[in-house]
Scaffold this motif. Structure first.
Motif, PDB file in Angstrom:
ATOM      1  N   LYS A  77       0.831  -1.218   0.000  1.00  0.00           N
ATOM      2  CA  LYS A  77       0.000   0.000   0.000  1.00  0.00           C
ATOM      3  C   LYS A  77       0.859   1.260   0.000  1.00  0.00           C
ATOM      4  O   LYS A  77       0.466   2.301  -0.485  1.00  0.00           O
ATOM      5  N   THR A  78       2.048   1.187   0.608  1.00  0.00           N
ATOM      6  CA  THR A  78       2.945   2.339   0.629  1.00  0.00           C
ATOM      7  C   THR A  78       4.295   1.914   0.063  1.00  0.00           C
ATOM      8  O   THR A  78       4.615   0.726   0.029  1.00  0.00           O
ATOM      9  N   ALA A  79       5.075   2.918  -0.380  1.00  0.00           N
ATOM     10  CA  ALA A  79       6.378   2.587  -0.959  1.00  0.00           C
ATOM     11  C   ALA A  79       7.440   2.473   0.121  1.00  0.00           C
ATOM     12  O   ALA A  79       8.475   1.887  -0.096  1.00  0.00           O
ATOM     13  N   GLN A  80       7.210   3.067   1.271  1.00  0.00           N
ATOM     14  CA  GLN A  80       8.297   3.152   2.230  1.00  0.00           C
ATOM     15  C   GLN A  80       7.882   2.701   3.618  1.00  0.00           C
ATOM     16  O   GLN A  80       7.635   1.528   3.848  1.00  0.00           O
ATOM     17  N   GLN A  81       7.763   3.653   4.546  1.00  0.00           N
ATOM     18  CA  GLN A  81       7.555   3.304   5.948  1.00  0.00           C
ATOM     19  C   GLN A  81       6.364   2.362   6.094  1.00  0.00           C
ATOM     20  O   GLN A  81       5.283   2.616   5.575  1.00  0.00           O
ATOM     21  N   GLY A  82       6.593   1.255   6.771  1.00  0.00           N
ATOM     22  CA  GLY A  82       5.509   0.310   7.004  1.00  0.00           C
ATOM     23  C   GLY A  82       5.131  -0.532   5.802  1.00  0.00           C
ATOM     24  O   GLY A  82       4.193  -1.321   5.885  1.00  0.00           O
ATOM     25  N   ALA A  83       5.811  -0.381   4.683  1.00  0.00           N
ATOM     26  CA  ALA A  83       5.416  -1.135   3.491  1.00  0.00           C
ATOM     27  C   ALA A  83       5.550  -2.630   3.746  1.00  0.00           C
ATOM     28  O   ALA A  83       6.544  -3.096   4.292  1.00  0.00           O
ATOM     29  N   GLU A  84       4.543  -3.356   3.320  1.00  0.00           N
ATOM     30  CA  GLU A  84       4.463  -4.794   3.566  1.00  0.00           C
ATOM     31  C   GLU A  84       5.430  -5.565   2.663  1.00  0.00           C
ATOM     32  O   GLU A  84       5.949  -6.612   3.031  1.00  0.00           O
ATOM     33  N   VAL A  85       5.672  -5.031   1.463  1.00  0.00           N
ATOM     34  CA  VAL A  85       6.574  -5.695   0.508  1.00  0.00           C
ATOM     35  C   VAL A  85       7.740  -4.751   0.242  1.00  0.00           C
ATOM     36  O   VAL A  85       7.537  -3.577  -0.055  1.00  0.00           O
ATOM     37  N   ARG A  86       8.946  -5.270   0.367  1.00  0.00           N
ATOM     38  CA  ARG A  86      10.118  -4.398   0.199  1.00  0.00           C
ATOM     39  C   ARG A  86      11.163  -5.067  -0.681  1.00  0.00           C
ATOM     40  O   ARG A  86      11.369  -6.275  -0.602  1.00  0.00           O
ATOM     41  N   PHE A  87      11.834  -4.234  -1.487  1.00  0.00           N
ATOM     42  CA  PHE A  87      13.016  -4.735  -2.182  1.00  0.00           C
ATOM     43  C   PHE A  87      14.138  -4.881  -1.169  1.00  0.00           C
ATOM     44  O   PHE A  87      14.228  -4.099  -0.212  1.00  0.00           O
ATOM     45  N   VAL A  88      15.018  -5.847  -1.393  1.00  0.00           N
ATOM     46  CA  VAL A  88      16.246  -5.900  -0.604  1.00  0.00           C
ATOM     47  C   VAL A  88      17.423  -6.024  -1.572  1.00  0.00           C
ATOM     48  O   VAL A  88      17.383  -6.804  -2.518  1.00  0.00           O
ATOM     49  N   ALA A  89      18.448  -5.198  -1.322  1.00  0.00           N
ATOM     50  CA  ALA A  89      19.659  -5.230  -2.160  1.00  0.00           C
ATOM     51  C   ALA A  89      20.806  -5.722  -1.286  1.00  0.00           C
ATOM     52  O   ALA A  89      20.917  -6.913  -1.014  1.00  0.00           O
ATOM     53  N   GLY A  90      21.646  -4.807  -0.764  1.00  0.00           N
ATOM     54  CA  GLY A  90      22.731  -5.235   0.136  1.00  0.00           C
ATOM     55  C   GLY A  90      22.207  -5.624   1.511  1.00  0.00           C
ATOM     56  O   GLY A  90      22.861  -6.368   2.249  1.00  0.00           O
ATOM     57  N   GLY A  91      21.070  -5.083   1.890  1.00  0.00           N
ATOM     58  CA  GLY A  91      20.449  -5.414   3.179  1.00  0.00           C
ATOM     59  C   GLY A  91      21.047  -4.680   4.371  1.00  0.00           C
ATOM     60  O   GLY A  91      20.607  -4.886   5.505  1.00  0.00           O
ATOM     61  N   THR A  92      22.036  -3.812   4.157  1.00  0.00           N
ATOM     62  CA  THR A  92      22.744  -3.210   5.296  1.00  0.00           C
ATOM     63  C   THR A  92      21.924  -2.150   6.025  1.00  0.00           C
ATOM     64  O   THR A  92      22.208  -1.831   7.172  1.00  0.00           O
ATOM     65  N   THR A  93      20.900  -1.628   5.378  1.00  0.00           N
ATOM     66  CA  THR A  93      19.936  -0.775   6.077  1.00  0.00           C
ATOM     67  C   THR A  93      18.717  -1.593   6.474  1.00  0.00           C
ATOM     68  O   THR A  93      18.307  -1.622   7.635  1.00  0.00           O
ATOM     69  N   LEU A  94      18.137  -2.301   5.508  1.00  0.00           N
ATOM     70  CA  LEU A  94      16.836  -2.943   5.746  1.00  0.00           C
ATOM     71  C   LEU A  94      16.920  -4.060   6.792  1.00  0.00           C
ATOM     72  O   LEU A  94      16.110  -4.092   7.735  1.00  0.00           O
ATOM     73  N   ILE A  95      17.864  -4.960   6.645  1.00  0.00           N
ATOM     74  CA  ILE A  95      17.940  -6.100   7.590  1.00  0.00           C
ATOM     75  C   ILE A  95      18.291  -5.589   8.988  1.00  0.00           C
ATOM     76  O   ILE A  95      17.757  -6.061   9.995  1.00  0.00           O
ATOM     77  N   ASP A  96      19.172  -4.584   9.019  1.00  0.00           N
ATOM     78  CA  ASP A  96      19.536  -3.934  10.286  1.00  0.00           C
ATOM     79  C   ASP A  96      18.266  -3.445  11.002  1.00  0.00           C
ATOM     80  O   ASP A  96      18.040  -3.727  12.191  1.00  0.00           O
ATOM     81  N   LEU A  97      17.407  -2.752  10.274  1.00  0.00           N
ATOM     82  CA  LEU A  97      16.187  -2.197  10.883  1.00  0.00           C
ATOM     83  C   LEU A  97      15.144  -3.281  11.165  1.00  0.00           C
ATOM     84  O   LEU A  97      14.327  -3.139  12.080  1.00  0.00           O
ATOM     85  N   MET A  98      15.168  -4.354  10.402  1.00  0.00           N
ATOM     86  CA  MET A  98      14.247  -5.472  10.694  1.00  0.00           C
ATOM     87  C   MET A  98      14.635  -6.163  12.005  1.00  0.00           C
ATOM     88  O   MET A  98      13.775  -6.565  12.787  1.00  0.00           O
ATOM     89  N   LYS A  99      15.940  -6.256  12.248  1.00  0.00           N
ATOM     90  CA  LYS A  99      16.382  -6.882  13.507  1.00  0.00           C
ATOM     91  C   LYS A  99      15.930  -6.058  14.709  1.00  0.00           C
ATOM     92  O   LYS A  99      15.749  -6.584  15.801  1.00  0.00           O
TER      93      LYS A  99
END
Ligand SMILES: Cc1cc2nc3c(=O)[nH]c(=O)nc-3n(C[C@H](O)[C@H](O)[C@H](O)COP(=O)(O)OP(=O)(O)OC[C@H]3O[C@@H](n4cnc5c(N)ncnc54)[C@H](O)[C@@H]3O)c2cc1C
Ligand code: SF4
Length: 333
Positions: free
Chosen positions: A23-45
């Motif tokens: 529903k949204t491209a960013q904050q709270g988005a249910e589906v996300r791209f992952v590339a290097g993961g150094t931001t996204l996985i960090d914040l998921m943890k």
């Protein structure tokens, strides 16, 4: 960490279709791209980001650096920061970009981090990363803990009553001075966004950080042809010499002829809520003798509208000195 589904699309169209279901491209988005993961996985943890589906884009053919027909550069979205910084064309023609990337993070992180991921890295505001604290960016409407709390590292330019978070990227500051264009493939087709229009000021919607829409996949970034004879410098000031975010930084691309500045592109980092291009500094420099007094005037112009918070007034003078010194370094290079 919440459990999630992991998708590996075979082509960009499939990746866009998968992400467009959010529903949204960013904050709270249910589906996300992952590339290097150094931001996204960090914040998921940290449970700051909790997507239910990750779309891995690392197998997509977006990892090339190529010259364009008009003499510019095309940088694929999944090009690693290390590869970009060490590319011979970047080191020769876009030195400010190479310097900015190498001033960021660590060698290991740069080996994983990608061009698109770096464009979309999120603030290091400590309250954003702590789910026990109110934060309008993470949880809209809850308030901003930083305005009355710890804000030494946060922004003095582009802030609002809702959020004062700094954009932490070094790469983006250089790209702002180089007038990069971000290319996106979305569910309605491709579009090109000048970097100055890509990141948004926080206003009263700090959770919305860019103009991206659900499904938008950054495919590449282009840089215009290099300006012959331009001098380029990225200067980053921080609490320790490496592996630290900027308190203030400056990217300058200037051309000097007959002792006068004939062209100037100036951007600041560490002080703005987005990578901060300064047309005020540029206008102050054009046609003027390339000397320290005029560089200081440009720095005064760049910080004219700066608004200090309780702990970060020092950043205003720091940023002025940073920009003045970067211009001096460029002029004498
Ligand atoms: C300890 C540490 C220190 C750091 N120090 C610095 C520093 O000093 N300076 C600095 O500039 N940076 C620093 N960083 C940040 C680092 O540069 C970023 O984490 C990195 O650039 C993100 O790239 P990534 O490919 O890993 O992104 P990811 O984590 O994979 O993705 C980040 C975001 O981008 C989205 N995304 C990724 N690719 C695309 C695409 N093609 N299209 C649309 N959306 C996409 C993801 O969905 C996610 O929201 C540091 C990070 C860490 C962990
Ligand atoms: S400055 Fe922004 S990110 Fe930090 S607590 Fe306030 S709203 Fe959250």
């Amino acid at each position: 960490m919440k459990t999630f589904e992991f998708l590996r699309p075979a082509n960009p169209a499939a990746a866009v279709a998968a992400a467009a279901q959010a529903k949204t491209a960013q904050q709270g988005a249910e589906v996300r791209f992952v590339a290097g993961g150094t931001t996204l996985i960090d914040l998921m943890k940290l449970n700051v980001e909790t997507p239910g589906r990750l779309v891995d884009i690392n197998r997509l053919p977006l990892d090339k650096i190529e010259t364009t027909r008009d003499g510019g550069l095309k940088i694929g979205a999944t090009v690693r920061n290390s590869d970009l910084a060490r590319h011979p064309t970047v080191q020769r023609d876009y030195a400010v970009l190479s310097q900015a990337i190498l001033a960021g993070a660590s060698a290991q992180l740069r080996n994983m981090a990608t061009t698109a991921g770096n464009l979309l890295q999120r603030t290091r505001c400590m309250y954003f990363r702590d789910t026990a604290m109110p934060c309008n960016k993470r949880d809209p409407g809850t308030g901003c803990s930083a305005i009355t709390g710890s804000n030494r590292s946060l922004a003095v330019l582009g802030t609002s009553e809702s959020c004062i978070a700094t954009n932490p990227s070094d790469m983006c500051v250089a790209m702002a001075a180089l007038e990069a264009t971000i290319h996106v493939q979305g569910s309605k087709g491709p579009r090109a966004i000048p970097i100055g229009e890509f990141h948004l000021l926080p206003g009263n919607t700090p959770q919305r950080e860019t103009v991206l829409e659900p499904g938008d996949l950054i495919t590449h970034v282009t840089l215009p042809a290099p300006v012959a004879g331009s001098k380029q410098v990225y200067l980053k000031l921080r609490d320790r010499a490496s592996y630290e975010f900027a308190l203030a930084s400056a990217a300058v691309v200037v051309t000097i002829a007959g002792g006068n500045v004939t062209r100037a592109r100036v951007a600041l980092g560490g002080v703005g809520t987005k990578p901060w291009r300064s047309p005020e500094a540029e206008a102050t420099l054009i046609g003027q003798p390339a000397n320290e007094a005029n560089f200081r005037k440009a720095a005064e112009a760049a910080l004219h509208d700066a608004k200090p918070q309780t702990e970060n007034a020092f950043k205003i003078e720091l940023a002025k000195r940073c920009l003045t010194h970067a211009l001096q370094m460029a002029a004498t290079a």
